[in-house]
Design an enzyme around this catalytic site. Structure first.
Site, PDB file in Angstrom:
ATOM      1  N   HIS A 100     -25.874  -2.322 -41.591  1.00 12.81           N
ATOM      2  CA  HIS A 100     -24.963  -0.976 -41.582  1.00 12.81           C
ATOM      3  C   HIS A 100     -25.673   0.444 -42.001  1.00 12.81           C
ATOM      4  O   HIS A 100     -25.633   0.846 -43.000  1.00 12.81           O
ATOM      5  CB  HIS A 100     -24.196  -1.178 -42.811  1.00 12.81           C
ATOM      6  CG  HIS A 100     -24.613  -1.826 -43.975  1.00 12.81           C
ATOM      7  ND1 HIS A 100     -25.742  -1.405 -44.640  1.00 12.81           N
ATOM      8  CD2 HIS A 100     -24.421  -3.073 -44.924  1.00 12.81           C
ATOM      9  CE1 HIS A 100     -26.005  -2.219 -45.628  1.00 12.81           C
ATOM     10  NE2 HIS A 100     -25.198  -3.140 -45.738  1.00 12.81           N
ATOM     11  N   HIS A 155     -22.445  -9.713 -39.481  1.00  9.63           N
ATOM     12  CA  HIS A 155     -22.472  -9.416 -40.937  1.00  9.63           C
ATOM     13  C   HIS A 155     -21.154  -9.535 -41.571  1.00  9.63           C
ATOM     14  O   HIS A 155     -20.249  -8.548 -41.476  1.00  9.63           O
ATOM     15  CB  HIS A 155     -22.805  -7.807 -41.079  1.00  9.63           C
ATOM     16  CG  HIS A 155     -22.994  -7.557 -42.475  1.00  9.63           C
ATOM     17  ND1 HIS A 155     -24.233  -6.669 -42.770  1.00  9.63           N
ATOM     18  CD2 HIS A 155     -22.660  -7.873 -43.667  1.00  9.63           C
ATOM     19  CE1 HIS A 155     -24.122  -6.310 -44.150  1.00  9.63           C
ATOM     20  NE2 HIS A 155     -23.214  -7.106 -44.593  1.00  9.63           N
ATOM     21  N   HIS A 171     -18.659 -11.435 -45.120  1.00  8.35           N
ATOM     22  CA  HIS A 171     -18.806 -11.982 -46.408  1.00  8.35           C
ATOM     23  C   HIS A 171     -17.730 -12.855 -46.399  1.00  8.35           C
ATOM     24  O   HIS A 171     -16.554 -12.186 -46.345  1.00  8.35           O
ATOM     25  CB  HIS A 171     -18.685 -11.096 -47.265  1.00  8.35           C
ATOM     26  CG  HIS A 171     -20.000  -9.958 -47.286  1.00  8.35           C
ATOM     27  ND1 HIS A 171     -21.052 -10.407 -48.167  1.00  8.35           N
ATOM     28  CD2 HIS A 171     -20.105  -8.762 -46.908  1.00  8.35           C
ATOM     29  CE1 HIS A 171     -21.777  -9.391 -48.050  1.00  8.35           C
ATOM     30  NE2 HIS A 171     -21.238  -8.515 -47.113  1.00  8.35           N
ATOM     31  N   ASP A 215     -19.313  -6.199 -41.806  1.00  8.65           N
ATOM     32  CA  ASP A 215     -19.593  -6.020 -43.337  1.00  8.65           C
ATOM     33  C   ASP A 215     -18.038  -6.424 -43.992  1.00  8.65           C
ATOM     34  O   ASP A 215     -17.718  -5.785 -44.836  1.00  8.65           O
ATOM     35  CB  ASP A 215     -20.327  -4.766 -43.715  1.00  8.65           C
ATOM     36  CG  ASP A 215     -20.607  -4.842 -45.211  1.00  8.65           C
ATOM     37  OD1 ASP A 215     -20.762  -6.126 -45.630  1.00  8.65           O
ATOM     38  OD2 ASP A 215     -21.327  -3.703 -45.735  1.00  8.65           O
ATOM     39  N   ASN A 231     -20.106   0.094 -49.821  1.00  6.42           N
ATOM     40  CA  ASN A 231     -21.733   0.422 -50.001  1.00  6.42           C
ATOM     41  C   ASN A 231     -22.288   0.024 -48.669  1.00  6.42           C
ATOM     42  O   ASN A 231     -22.149  -1.201 -48.311  1.00  6.42           O
ATOM     43  CB  ASN A 231     -22.186  -0.343 -51.337  1.00  6.42           C
ATOM     44  CG  ASN A 231     -23.622   0.033 -51.568  1.00  6.42           C
ATOM     45  OD1 ASN A 231     -24.257   0.751 -50.933  1.00  6.42           O
ATOM     46  ND2 ASN A 231     -24.368  -0.842 -52.158  1.00  6.42           N
TER      47      ASN A 231
END
Lengths: 445, 335
Positions: A237, A63, A65, A310, A283
């Site tokens: 998550h 995960h 980005h 994340d 989030n």
């Protein structure tokens, strides 16, 4: 990419924290494992004194980005994967919420190729479940699976696939190519305008609440859907005690579900919102101390399968503003292993072998890249490894990190452990704690 | 006291000093010449990211009565996609030489950020920030003017203390706060300050308009206005404004209808009659007559709503004075 590969001898290293040995890396594989101090270092062999250091399989992030294409002001594939290597990772799964969205074979191949060009880690693009993350029409999942990027993980992360029919279809459809849907569990109606965990702190400081039930309700629905259609499901998550309990129940029923927790949900709580510093806006939101305890228990007992970062880089201007106006997300690639060490290993709740399980073997298996990553440390296996000095102490400085963004919630904190070297198929991407530019691959990027 | 950001930051001593100073300020406001020279040469900026004519005028009046120069800066834009950022606005104000910034903002925490970011002066010597209402968080001068009004009516007159109850807190008084607590910075500020001053508070609201987490607050809660009025006998009843967009439909749906709200939680003639004889009726304004409060209640002789407005000027004079004039006691100075 086996050119320029040096032969390395790791002296006195402890595979998975076990007894010290000498490990020889040659021709991209683990060539020999011998008693400490006994392996011969022929000419041309680079000897690394790894006394008291721990050898792990290269870490795998399910995960990440990377922001490219579209938000190169926050991160590029090059900077993000350099950060990943610095954190001990050898493979990352790049989330689909880019601009344009990674919902076609063209975009996932672009990201995959950017990863190849950068050369720091293996980049495995995640494909969007729905067109434009819109939650209305299935994206061409098959085309992405058959592309050069060989996508196996599909996610609308950042948004929830909230339509139950669409979620059911996606779960069913990806069975054709052994894919998995990774769900961002967030009931949208229950979280309209939400800013932080709904509870004592949000009530006091006046920020709109993101209730735990908005996560738990989706997870409960999805595990039942996965059971009904016989598919595998991955929960991104998860962050609450209730979520851990639902996943534990689902696994006890034999439902094919896996779950991840982030380093920040293992370490930080909603109390940090009191200073209105948007660095702590994420989030799903930071939860309570009781939730932190629950996710630690869940990770230790195997209910939670993996830790995933994340990693969510943002430019300064998206965080240097009012809390309600700020972007959600925090960076994590370069602190993940240290946070896991502090929360789980140094507290005696997990061993280094467990760390290898949750940060390498399990995410590699879920992403179906376990032929190359998350392997045992044994002769003949790929020399795709991370070397960690668990006794090192460091103070986190966002500005000194490899990622292009500085939004680390661990800024100024003292964390244990340091990645001293990372090897990808025998090639060092990190040595002496510093990234080693891949030879002849990048030029002017 | 360097800033006034939250009623929760005020100690009992701070709060009483503010109220006592406000009493002195109020006394000067009955003179023929109302203006004091105290803040001559100082600049107060009213920085309003959200419309609020009443609060702005109250602060402006307070600053002008203290002879400060006042600059009104309206940075309206109630959405995330605004023009100039909070940071750039703050840097601009600082470079123009503001001594105090009165800030009203739609985002909870924005005044706290202004005070602690270093954007307005250095972290060690920041420009004074007065929170004039931030999101659903705090509105400390409203709580101070409410406490001032309660003290003046219920301590000053009943307790045999001097005029306005100077030097006293609110020990033993009971205050009911009725309405949309969930979205109310007035309720949060009042719960903090009234507790600090020794009063008891009961929040009365439909369950949908009480926040999850309210159980940790220093007050009681009730869903039943009639039971609270007749069974608990509050000394003061504070009615909160209920916005019509909270009614049914869309992302609201907190309430079935205005009529039902009014029937269950409105202060009407019957409920007014159920109050103890000495009890006062309060409202921070602007009122929705006929919704949370009836005309009879708003205009009755128990209503101190108009007086709250006048007291607001005195309290804001006191806050500006204590923040800008060195923080020494007002006593001994020539007010």
């Amino acid at each position: 990419m086996t050119d320029n590969v040096t032969t390395y001898l790791l002296r006195g290293v402890r595979p998975l924290g076990g007894d010290a040995v000498d490990v020889l890396l040659s021709d991209g594989v683990i060539a020999a494992i011998e008693a400490p101090g006994t392996a011969r270092a022929d000419g041309g062999v680079v000897v690394i004194d790894a006394t008291d250091q721990v050898l792990l399989p290269g870490l795998v992030d399910l995960h990440t980005h990377l922001r490219e294409p579209g938000r190169e002001d926050a991160e590029t594939v090059e900077s993000g994967t350099r950060a990943a290597a610095a954190g001990g990772f050898t493979a990352v799964h790049a989330m689909a919420n880019t601009t344009p969205v990674a919902d076609t074979a063209g975009v996932v191949e672009q990201v995959w190729r950017l990863g190849q060009d950068a050369g720091w880690v293996d980049v495995h693009p995640v494909g969007a479940v729905t067109v434009g993350l819109g939650g209305e029409h299935l994206a061409e999942l098959g085309a992405m699976a058959e592309s050069k990027a060989r996508v196996r993980v599909f996610s609308d992360d950042g948004k929830c696939v909230h339509d139950p029919v669409l979620m059911r279809r996606a779960l069913e459809y990806v069975k054709a190519f052994d894919g998995v849907v990774a769900q961002h569990a967030q009931e949208p109606r229950l979280t309209q305008g939400s800013q932080m965990h709904e509870g004592v702190v949000s009530a006091e400081i006046g920020l709109a609440g993101w209730p735990a039930v908005a996560e738990e309700a989706i997870i409960a629905r999805d595990v039942l859907l996965a059971e009904h259609v016989g598919s595998r499901l991955h929960v991104c998550h998860l962050s609450t005690r209730g979520s851990v309990e639902i996943v534990r129940w689902a696994k006890s029923r034999g439902i094919d579900v896996t779950a991840e927790v982030t380093p920040h949900h293992l370490a930080l709580t909603d109390e940090l919102a009191r200073g209105y510093d948007p660095t702590f806006k994420v989030n799903p939101p930071l939860r309570t101390a009781d939730d932190v305890e629950a996710v630690r228990e869940g990770l230790a007992d195997g209910t939670i399968d993996i830790v995933a970062t994340d990693h969510a880089p943002h430019p300064v201007e998206d965080k240097d503003c009012e809390w309600a106006a700020a972007a959600f997300g925090m960076t994590g690639l370069e602190t993940a292993l240290s946070v896991v060490q502090q929360a789980m290993v140094d507290t005696g709740r997990m061993t280094w072998a467990d760390v290898a399980r949750v940060l390498s073997a399990n995410p590699a298996r879920i992403g179906r890249i376990d032929a190359e990553h998350g392997r045992p440390i044994a002769v003949g296996e790929p020399a795709t490894l991370a070397l960690v000095d668990p006794a090192a102490i460091r103070v986190v400085d966002g500005g000194a990190q490899q990622t292009a963004s500085v939004n680390t919630p661990f800024r100024g904190r003292t964390l244990p452990g340091r990645v001293t070297a990372t090897f990808l198929r025998g090639r060092a991407t990190v040595l002496d704690g510093s990234p080693v530019e891949p030879a002849g691959t990048r030029g002017g990027r | 006291m360097r800033h006034l950001l939250s009623a929760a930051d005020l100690s009992r001593e701070d709060a009483i000093r503010l109220l006592d100073t406000a009493a002195q300020m109020a006394a000067t406001q009955s003179r023929e010449i109302k203006k004091l020279p105290t803040l001559r040469g100082r600049t107060v900026v009213n920085l309003f990211f959200e419309d609020s004519t009443r609060t702005r005028i109250s602060f402006e009046t307070a600053a002008k009565r203290l002879s400060a120069d006042v600059i009104n800066f309206s940075a309206k834009g109630s959405s995330v996609s605004k023009g100039e950022s909070l940071k750039d606005t703050a840097l601009t104000l600082h470079s123009m030489g503001a001594d105090a910034v009165v800030v009203r903002h739609w985002a909870s925490g924005a005044p706290y950020q202004l005070a602690h970011s270093g954007w307005l002066g250095t972290v060690d010597s920041p420009v004074a920030v007065l929170n004039a209402g931030d999101g659903t968080h705090q509105h400390p001068t409203q709580a101070l003017l409410d406490a001032f009004t309660i003290r003046r009516h219920l301590v000053g007159r009943a307790g045999g203390a001097g005029r306005d109850g100077v030097g006293k807190d609110l020990t033993g008084l009971k205050v009911a706060i009725v309405g949309d607590v969930l979205h109310s910075r007035v309720a949060r500020s009042n719960v903090n300050l009234l507790h600090t001053l020794g009063a008891e508070v009961t929040l009365v609201a439909p369950p949908t308009l009480l926040p999850v987490g309210v159980e940790s607050w220093t007050c009681a809660t009730s869903y039943d206005l009639d039971a609270t009025l007749t069974g608990w006998c509050p000394d003061a009843v504070m009615m909160l404004r209920v916005q019509r967009e909270r009614m049914s439909g869309g992302s609201g749906a907190f309430l079935p209808s205005p009529q039902e709200y009014s029937r269950r939680y409105g202060l009407d003639k019957r409920r007014l009659g159920a109050l103890p004889d000495h009890a006062i009726v309060m409202h921070p304004g602007p009122m929705n007559r006929g919704l949370e409060i009836s005309a009879q209640a708003a205009d009755s002789d128990r209503s101190v709503i108009v007086e709250q407005v006048a007291n607001g000027v005195a309290v804001r004079m006191a806050a500006l004075y204590l923040l800008l004039a060195g923080g020494s006691s007002a006593e001994g100075t020539s007010l």
